[in-house]
Design a protein around this motif. Structure first.
Motif, mmCIF file in Angstrom:
data_model
loop_
_atom_site.group_PDB
_atom_site.id
_atom_site.type_symbol
_atom_site.label_atom_id
_atom_site.label_comp_id
_atom_site.label_asym_id
_atom_site.label_seq_id
_atom_site.Cartn_x
_atom_site.Cartn_y
_atom_site.Cartn_z
ATOM 1 N N ILE A 87 -1.019 38.963 -28.517
ATOM 2 C CA ILE A 87 -0.210 38.009 -29.280
ATOM 3 C C ILE A 87 -0.834 37.661 -30.627
ATOM 4 O O ILE A 87 -0.144 37.583 -31.648
ATOM 5 C CB ILE A 87 -0.017 36.720 -28.442
ATOM 6 N N ARG A 88 -2.140 37.498 -30.650
ATOM 7 C CA ARG A 88 -2.790 37.024 -31.873
ATOM 8 C C ARG A 88 -2.950 38.120 -32.922
ATOM 9 O O ARG A 88 -3.479 37.866 -34.005
ATOM 10 C CB ARG A 88 -4.127 36.373 -31.554
ATOM 11 N N SER A 89 -2.486 39.343 -32.607
ATOM 12 C CA SER A 89 -2.392 40.376 -33.633
ATOM 13 C C SER A 89 -1.034 40.356 -34.309
ATOM 14 O O SER A 89 -0.819 41.062 -35.302
ATOM 15 C CB SER A 89 -2.633 41.761 -33.016
ATOM 16 N N MET A 90 -0.115 39.546 -33.778
ATOM 17 C CA MET A 90 1.262 39.489 -34.285
ATOM 18 C C MET A 90 1.663 38.096 -34.729
ATOM 19 O O MET A 90 2.469 37.938 -35.649
ATOM 20 C CB MET A 90 2.224 39.979 -33.200
ATOM 21 N N VAL A 91 1.142 37.082 -34.065
ATOM 22 C CA VAL A 91 1.388 35.689 -34.442
ATOM 23 C C VAL A 91 0.082 35.179 -35.043
ATOM 24 O O VAL A 91 -0.822 34.749 -34.334
ATOM 25 C CB VAL A 91 1.828 34.853 -33.230
ATOM 26 N N LEU A 92 -0.016 35.267 -36.361
ATOM 27 C CA LEU A 92 -1.277 35.071 -37.066
ATOM 28 C C LEU A 92 -1.452 33.646 -37.577
ATOM 29 O O LEU A 92 -0.489 32.983 -37.962
ATOM 30 C CB LEU A 92 -1.359 36.036 -38.244
ATOM 31 N N ASP A 93 -2.714 33.203 -37.597
ATOM 32 C CA ASP A 93 -3.026 31.899 -38.178
ATOM 33 C C ASP A 93 -2.673 31.860 -39.667
ATOM 34 O O ASP A 93 -2.276 30.821 -40.190
ATOM 35 C CB ASP A 93 -4.517 31.596 -38.011
ATOM 36 N N ALA A 94 -2.872 32.993 -40.342
ATOM 37 C CA ALA A 94 -2.600 33.081 -41.775
ATOM 38 C C ALA A 94 -1.605 34.219 -42.017
ATOM 39 O O ALA A 94 -1.996 35.326 -42.405
ATOM 40 C CB ALA A 94 -3.888 33.303 -42.550
ATOM 41 N N PRO A 95 -0.326 33.980 -41.796
ATOM 42 C CA PRO A 95 0.656 35.068 -41.871
ATOM 43 C C PRO A 95 0.856 35.661 -43.258
ATOM 44 O O PRO A 95 1.408 36.748 -43.389
ATOM 45 C CB PRO A 95 1.948 34.405 -41.374
#
Length: 347
Positions: free
Chosen positions: A167-175
């Motif tokens: 998930i964290r490769s697609m929903v990023l902290d810094a999009p």
């Protein structure tokens, strides 16, 4: 009467089939895994291919309207805006082994038969003893797989290039920071960005910073047809949410209805009809202050047909009395729309 090696093989296969459906071990350290449960429920099958899962996405439209009168010239466009998001599928293995020596220590004799011609019917006691021997190993295998997949789905893939980016490769902290997702640059394609708002200052609960922000964000998550259906959060995020509710006097009446006493707890949390679920893995990963809002119709596992937890029973080496059992998986995590997912955190 003693087991033959052939019978041990058959019983081990049957035990795996049974255990993966109905585990009975009372473990003391198993945590809920709501992300894993949600991902498994949304798995889709693909036929295989050359190693990649591809989806076609589009965020720009070229056609427009034009007014005209009489013999005014009008224009034409040739739309060419389709892009391809690519996700490599990975092969994953989990396996256990057990030896004939272990069986003997558990009071189970094995009659070595290379041809399987020497057969014998196991007594009830032997069946029970063998099941008890395998139970711990099978439970370890099942929970180990669950823990591994759950952790993998939460991480971004940098921990191991042979595992599926999660998930964290697609929903990023810094999009907007330029990290390419699925081969598409989100900086050049703003529609290929998730929502994110981090380090919200919730120091004064009565200001309702968190709930106000979520109110605004849900409009944006639904703006392009998104339907968020999964809200997972760490313990600190949920604490902050509950404190904002308490600051306005929100308590549950459930206790009153059941016992005639006012229940001082805050009711189970929900937002826009969506339950906020505590995911302990976020605490384990140092993300207790985070909350993720996902639309699982647009982010889900894709599994190669026939390769979803495929069972294997490798042959015993001729020079070792050791038995092996394994499962393998081939698949990827696929995202076909990013602007319907969001990540949020408190300071």
């Amino acid at each position: 009467m003693a087991f033959t090696l052939q019978e041990v093989e058959n019983i081990a296969n049957a035990a795996i089939d049974f255990h993966f459906k109905r585990g009975t071990i009372f473990s003391q350290t198993i945590q809920n895994k709501p992300l894993l449960k949600a991902m498994q429920a949304k798995e889709k099958t693909i036929p295989g291919g050359q190693g990649n899962v591809t989806v076609r996405v589009k965020g720009v439209y070229s056609t427009t309207i034009q007014g005209f009168q009489h013999d005014d010239s009008v224009g034409y466009v040739n739309p060419a805006n389709i892009k391809t998001a690519t996700y490599p599928y990975k092969l994953i293995h989990a396996g256990i082994s057990f030896s004939m020596h272990e069986l003997i220590k558990d009071g189970i004799a094995v009659n070595d038969s290379t041809t399987g011609e020497s057969t014998s019917k196991a007594s009830d006691r032997e069946m029970t003893a063998l099941a008890n021997l395998l139970e711990d190993k099978l439970e370890d295998m099942q929970e180990g797989i669950d823990r591994g997949f759950n952790s993998m789905y939460w991480k971004d893939g940098t921990q191991d290039s042979n595992l599926i980016p999660g998930i964290r490769s697609m929903v990023l902290d810094a999009p907007t920071a330029g990290a390419v997702v699925g081969g598409i640059d989100p900086v050049a394609n703003s529609w290929w960005q998730n929502r994110a708002s981090l380090a919200l200052n919730t120091g004064t609960p009565a200001n309702l910073v968190l709930t106000t922000k979520l109110q605004n964000e849900f409009r944006q998550l639904r703006r392009y047809g998104g339907k968020p259906n999964l809200f997972l959060a760490g313990s600190s995020f949920l604490d902050a949410f509950e404190q904002e509710l308490r600051s306005k006097g929100n308590f549950t009446m459930e206790g009153w209805a059941k016992s005639g006493r006012l229940d001082a707890s805050v009711a189970d949390l929900s937002f826009k009809g969506l339950d906020l679920e505590y995911d302990p893995t976020l605490d384990d990963l140092g993300l207790a202050k985070y909350g993720f809002v996902l639309d699982t119709s647009h982010i889900f596992p894709t599994v190669v047909a026939g390769e979803n937890m495929k069972k294997h029973a490798p042959a015993r080496p001729e020079n070792k009395y050791v038995f092996y059992r394994a499962v393998t998986y081939a698949g990827a995590l696929t995202c076909n729309q990013r602007n319907c997912h969001g990540v949020y955190s408190i300071a």
